[in-house]
Write a protein that holds these residues in place. Sequence first.
Motif, PDB file in Angstrom:
ATOM      1  N   THR A 142     -91.822  67.427 -36.196  1.00 38.06           N
ATOM      2  CA  THR A 142     -90.476  67.074 -36.682  1.00 38.06           C
ATOM      3  C   THR A 142     -89.465  68.170 -36.338  1.00 38.06           C
ATOM      4  OG1 THR A 142     -91.362  65.636 -38.406  1.00 38.06           O
ATOM      5  CG2 THR A 142     -89.122  66.443 -38.728  1.00 38.06           C
ATOM      6  N   ILE A 170     -94.348  71.277 -43.395  1.00 39.81           N
ATOM      7  CA  ILE A 170     -94.181  70.264 -42.338  1.00 39.81           C
ATOM      8  C   ILE A 170     -92.826  70.405 -41.655  1.00 39.81           C
ATOM      9  CG2 ILE A 170     -94.025  67.772 -41.904  1.00 39.81           C
ATOM     10  CD1 ILE A 170     -96.010  67.186 -43.941  1.00 39.81           C
ATOM     11  N   THR A 267     -89.883  62.446 -34.193  1.00 45.98           N
ATOM     12  CA  THR A 267     -91.161  62.970 -34.680  1.00 45.98           C
ATOM     13  C   THR A 267     -92.318  62.337 -33.914  1.00 45.98           C
ATOM     14  OG1 THR A 267     -90.307  63.400 -36.894  1.00 45.98           O
ATOM     15  CG2 THR A 267     -92.679  63.105 -36.724  1.00 45.98           C
TER      16      THR A 267
HETATM   17 MG   LIG Z   1     -93.137  64.041 -40.038  1.00 46.00          MG
END
Ligand SMILES: [Mg+2]
Length: 286
Positions: A142, A170, A267
Amino acid sequence: MTTLIDGKAVAKQVNQATQAEVAKLVEQGVQPGIVVIIVGADPASQIYVRNKNRKAEKLGMHSIVRELPVSTTQAELLSIIAEYNADPSIHGILVQSPLPKQINEPLVTMAIDPKKDVDGFHPTNVGKLVTNFPGNYPVANTPRGIMTMLAAYDIDPAGKTAVVIGRSTIVGKPMAALLTNANATVTIAHSRTADLKAVARTADILVVATGIAHLISGADIKPGATVIDVGMDRDENGKLVGDVDFDSAQGIAGAITPVPGGVGPMTIATLMQTTVELAKWSDLGE
Ligand SMILES: [Mg+2]
Ligand SMILES: Nc1nc2c(c(=O)[nH]1)N[C@@H](CN(C=O)c1ccc(C(=O)N[C@@H](CCC(=O)O)C(=O)O)cc1)CN2
């Protein structure tokens, strides 16, 4: 005038390049392979996993979806990961999050061979990113996709003030590292930040990844700033919205990503790009 950053269009370009790269590798006898492991039957996760599988197949890759029951134990999951760590046809291993309560997520991340860590979440790879280590290693998709979008719109972070709202493994932390490595002056803000909105207003580049629908509105944005909305939230009518109130940001932001059609498509496209790179690095030693 606010420029709309079209993640779908940039993702399409990335996917075209990936497809060409896959074809080249296949000619050299290497077919990039990815396995996505899903534990349980979360409906949103099932859709994301299906989309990843379809995209991988469409680009010419070897793609496996491994569906496991919600009752899967930690030991069972670790032994399945070990199976794919040893499988030469698989270059990228992704364990879809969220995981059921009995699973220890950090231990799962640690069990994936760092060379097959297509999410870029393994501490070895996170450490390389933070130290701006030379050489090849995977980086979380991402934030990496966001850097690709910025480059596609000629937005150079160097010398700019960047604020990242959200400190997840993340998105927030790797995003801050990538922006730092690109010579931005970076602040990580979060739920405990005093006067969060005043901090947001200092940003030339504002990345919002909180999971709180419409947390940021036009009044919290510095005029002309680039606004990247990582949120995928539901409003009171169940409609998919971002962490930024898009309507009030229009006319104030210099550039903004929509939800949907911004960060999300990037992503998945970046995940495919990373899978191909892992195949090249491991099988061709590039
Ligand atoms: Mg993601
Ligand atoms: N192991 C991982 N788990 C999860 C990740 C991840 O990167 N690695 N990210 C999210 C979910 N996710 C991918 O897994 C993801 C979700 C949504 C999209 C997307 O393209 N969204 C669309 C809108 C879709 C809709 O209409 O509902 C968009 O923004 O345009 C991409 C990736 C959690 N788990």
